[in-house]
Enzyme design. Structure first.
Site, PDB file in Angstrom:
ATOM      1  N   ASP A   1      15.668  11.495 -46.554  1.00 23.45           N
ATOM      2  CA  ASP A   1      15.196  10.138 -46.280  1.00 23.45           C
ATOM      3  C   ASP A   1      16.405   9.242 -45.999  1.00 23.45           C
ATOM      4  O   ASP A   1      17.205   8.967 -46.884  1.00 23.45           O
ATOM      5  CB  ASP A   1      14.413   9.611 -47.492  1.00 23.45           C
TER       6      ASP A   1
ATOM      7  N   SER B   1       7.175   3.783 -50.535  1.00 27.45           N
ATOM      8  CA  SER B   1       8.181   2.860 -50.026  1.00 27.45           C
ATOM      9  C   SER B   1       8.128   1.536 -50.782  1.00 27.45           C
ATOM     10  O   SER B   1       8.292   1.518 -51.995  1.00 27.45           O
ATOM     11  CB  SER B   1       7.988   2.689 -48.519  1.00 27.45           C
TER      12      SER B   1
ATOM     13  N   HIS C   1      11.343  10.008 -44.530  1.00 24.73           N
ATOM     14  CA  HIS C   1      10.528   8.994 -45.211  1.00 24.73           C
ATOM     15  C   HIS C   1       9.047   9.303 -44.968  1.00 24.73           C
ATOM     16  O   HIS C   1       8.386   8.654 -44.161  1.00 24.73           O
ATOM     17  CB  HIS C   1      10.911   7.623 -44.656  1.00 24.73           C
TER      18      HIS C   1
END
Length: 647
Positions: free
Chosen positions: A304, A198, A335
């Site tokens: 995601d 991320s 995610h």
């Protein structure tokens, strides 16, 4: 930049040091005596743990002093005693104190001397015994670092880059945050690999895009490639907040007190209109892909809905254009870190990747398939290259059917119009569930049942010519696989995984840092359709994707929407659908008005990258009967959740 040369022999320094290692420990070797795998021959319990503060040569907080970023280091003791230099695995993160890392939200902990006791995740536990140093960097403005968080801008990227420079002897570091005693990285050969999920992986992308020397590889997981595309999709807001909220979320208490000017800039230069500004240009790493020297091992969930796979497609294509060495994993998850959806294979592959890229081992990973793609939960397929050879964009045309809003999808140009009214209460799941039923909020177009499997791989585009009834309008375009399947439930809390109670261990533990983590399993759902790609736009950006303008009600406008990258096989017996609609609830924000839109089908089309091109589509739809499969609602995963998403 010339294509990066692969190193399949040892570097000079590594050769001498590894000769000692081979002589002292049982290391697997090839027929020529060259190591193929680093082994856990060093003591994790006796590892050196230390901290330095690297001078970034920035003054983000405006206090008249260069900002220093905190760098926590765990490295094996034995190589230093023998004069052997080691490579570095580095994770630069804003989350080490505020929010935690990984599925168990681990944070750094420290001893009374200020040295790290627990480093989140398994990287140090696993790789330090194998002859790597692990470096955890607090981004500027977070945890023990000076400066301000600027959400992917100069401060974020250059504070991490400064650490790579220090590891290669080009920057200065100190033993304390405010002191004058310098520290040198004499223990490393400078070869650095950055990794992270991320925001952490985003920093790896950004640092690689500076072209910094010494950064040999990056492993971005669920990472952003352009921050504009995190907050907007062609002018359509994806969230009702901007980067100032995210900066405030991760700022240390000290940074919040001194970074008001940075916060103001994040508000003033990131207007909610969706217009591109210099702030977004600074945070676009794709434009600098030509500078990338590092290899890239990219991992992303195709479902995601936090960091959408648009980031994958544009970054991957730009890297390919510039000859960057690449590898990719695409999962069915949202995610989620690969450690939590394919743990054993992930640790093994990552180990071999770092051995090859940082130690120079000729272990064959560069000759293996480029792509691993999850076809069904825990069932993976490989592709020698990605997208596969023979993948070509094919233009599909929507056409009217026998009922309003329920049309056909094929190779022939359609005529006429379809009309829908934006309903911000509905999402893509509502539209897809009613794909065979006329509903006022969407226009749907469906092939007949396929007679053979049809694979699409890469990024699609949908061009829409629409006439709005109001001065503002948002558009959504969605590709759907209509047919029964079992998929990872990416809309559930774990985004495709369930966390179990049993633990497995990956590396060595100490009393303060366990290498044992909770196991996970696939969380699945039985569905009658699967949304496989989506894209959104503000119709007001029809002339300039960087600037929206008011629309003239009754005017006709043409816009092309970029859809998220994917790799999906629509099986024989299923149907492929295209949906065009307005606001996709909880994925984009609605416009100021509630427009009705009339779509000109003769000037509307989808460009879809099929393996085998238009011939494959024609063969898969040959002999199939057009028309709906039924009138009842279809079951899918539940609707997207409205929430503040944190990259």
């Amino acid at each position: 930049m010339p294509k990066r040369t692969r190193f399949t022999i040892w570097r000079t320094l590594a050769t001498a040091a590894l000769t000692l290692l081979v002589a002292g420990f049982p290391t697997p070797v090839t027929a020529h005596g060259a190591p193929r795998e680093s082994r856990p021959v060093y003591s994790y319990a006796q590892a050196i743990r230390e901290a330095v503060w690297v001078d970034t040569r920035l003054d983000g907080d405006g206090d008249g002093r260069h900002d220093r970023v905190a760098v926590d280091i765990v490295r094996p003791r034995e190589p230093a005693a023998r004069g052997r230099k080691v490579p570095v695995i580095m994770d630069a993160s804003p989350y080490y104190s505020c929010c935690g890392r990984g599925n168990e939200s681990q944070r750094k902990t420290y001893d009374s001397a200020g040295n790290v006791v627990r480093m989140p995740l398994f990287y140090d536990n696993y790789f330090v015994p194998r002859g790597y140093a692990f470096v955890g960097v607090d981004l500027a403005g977070t945890n023990r670092s000076d400066g301000c968080v600027d959400v992917g801008g100069r401060s974020d990227i250059l504070s991490a880059k400064a650490v790579v420079d220090w590891l290669n002897g080009r920057a200065r570091a100190y033993t304390t945050r405010t002191g004058t005693t310098t520290a040198e990285a004499t223990w490393t050969d400078g070869s650095t690999g950055m990794i992270g999920k991320s925001w952490d992986g985003t920093i790896a992308n950004g640092v690689a895009a500076t072209g910094v020397k010494g950064l040999k590889t990056i492993v971005p997981i669920s990472a952003i490639s352009s921050w504009y595309d995190y907050y907007f999709s062609q002018g359509a807001p994806l969230y009702d907040s901007g980067p100032d909220w995210l900066s405030d979320y991760v700022d240390s208490p000290d940074a919040r007190a001194r970074c008001a000017a940075v916060q103001r800039k994040l508000v003033e230069q990131a207007p909610r209109t969706g217009d591109r500004t210099s702030l977004w240009t600074e945070r676009d790493y794709v434009k600098d892909a030509r500078k990338v020297r590092a290899s890239v091992f990219l991992v992303h969930g195709m479902q995601d809905l936090n960091v959408r796979t648009r980031h994958v497609g544009q970054w991957w294509d730009a890297l390919a254009k510039n000859g960057v060495e690449r590898k990719i994993w695409l999962s069915q998850t949202g995610h989620v870190d690969p450690f939590d959806f394919r743990r054993g294979a992930w640790v093994d592959t990552l180990h071999r990747w770092f051995d090859h890229e940082l130690l120079g081992y000729d272990n064959g990973i560069d000759r293996e398939p480029m792509a691993d793609v999850e076809r069904r939960p825990d069932q993976w397929a490989t592709s020698k290259v990605w997208p596969p050879r023979g993948t070509r964009p094919t233009t599909l045309r929507p056409a009217t059917g026998t009922r309003p809003g329920v049309g056909t999808l094929g190779l022939r140009k359609g005529t006429g119009t379809e009309t829908f009214t934006d309903d911000p209460r509905l999402s893509e799941t509502d539209w897809a569930a009613q794909i065979d039923t006329p509903t006022p909020a969407k226009a749907g177009f469906v092939t007949g049942a396929l007679t053979r499997d049809l694979r699409l791989a890469g990024s699609s585009q949908v061009t829409v010519t629409a006439t709005p009834s109001t001065p503002t309008a948002h558009l959504s375009a969605v590709l759907v696989d209509v047919g029964p399947d079992t998929v990872r439930d990416y809309a559930a809390a774990g985004e495709g995984i369930t966390t179990l109670t049993d633990r497995t261990c990956w590396g060595e533990s100490t009393a303060g840092d366990s290498a044992c983590f909770k196991e996970t399993a696939a969380k699945t759902a039985d569905v009658a359709y699967t949304v496989l790609s989506r894209g959104w736009a503000d119709l007001g950006t029809y002339a300039d994707p960087g600037k929206g303008v008011p629309l003239t009600p009754g005017g006709r406008y043409t816009i092309t929407l970029g859809l998220a990258a994917t790799d999906h096989v629509v099986p024989a017996g299923h149907r492929l659908a295209l949906i065009v609609a307005g606001t996709d609830k909880d994925l984009i924000d609605p416009p100021a008005d509630t427009p009705a839109l009339s779509v000109d089908l003769a000037r509307t089309s989808a460009r879809v990258p099929f393996v085998g091109g238009s011939a494959a589509f024609a063969a898969a739809t040959s002999g199939s009967a057009q028309g709906g499969a039924g009138s009842g609602p279809l079951d899918g995963v539940r609707a997207p959740r409205g929430a503040y998403r944190i990259p």
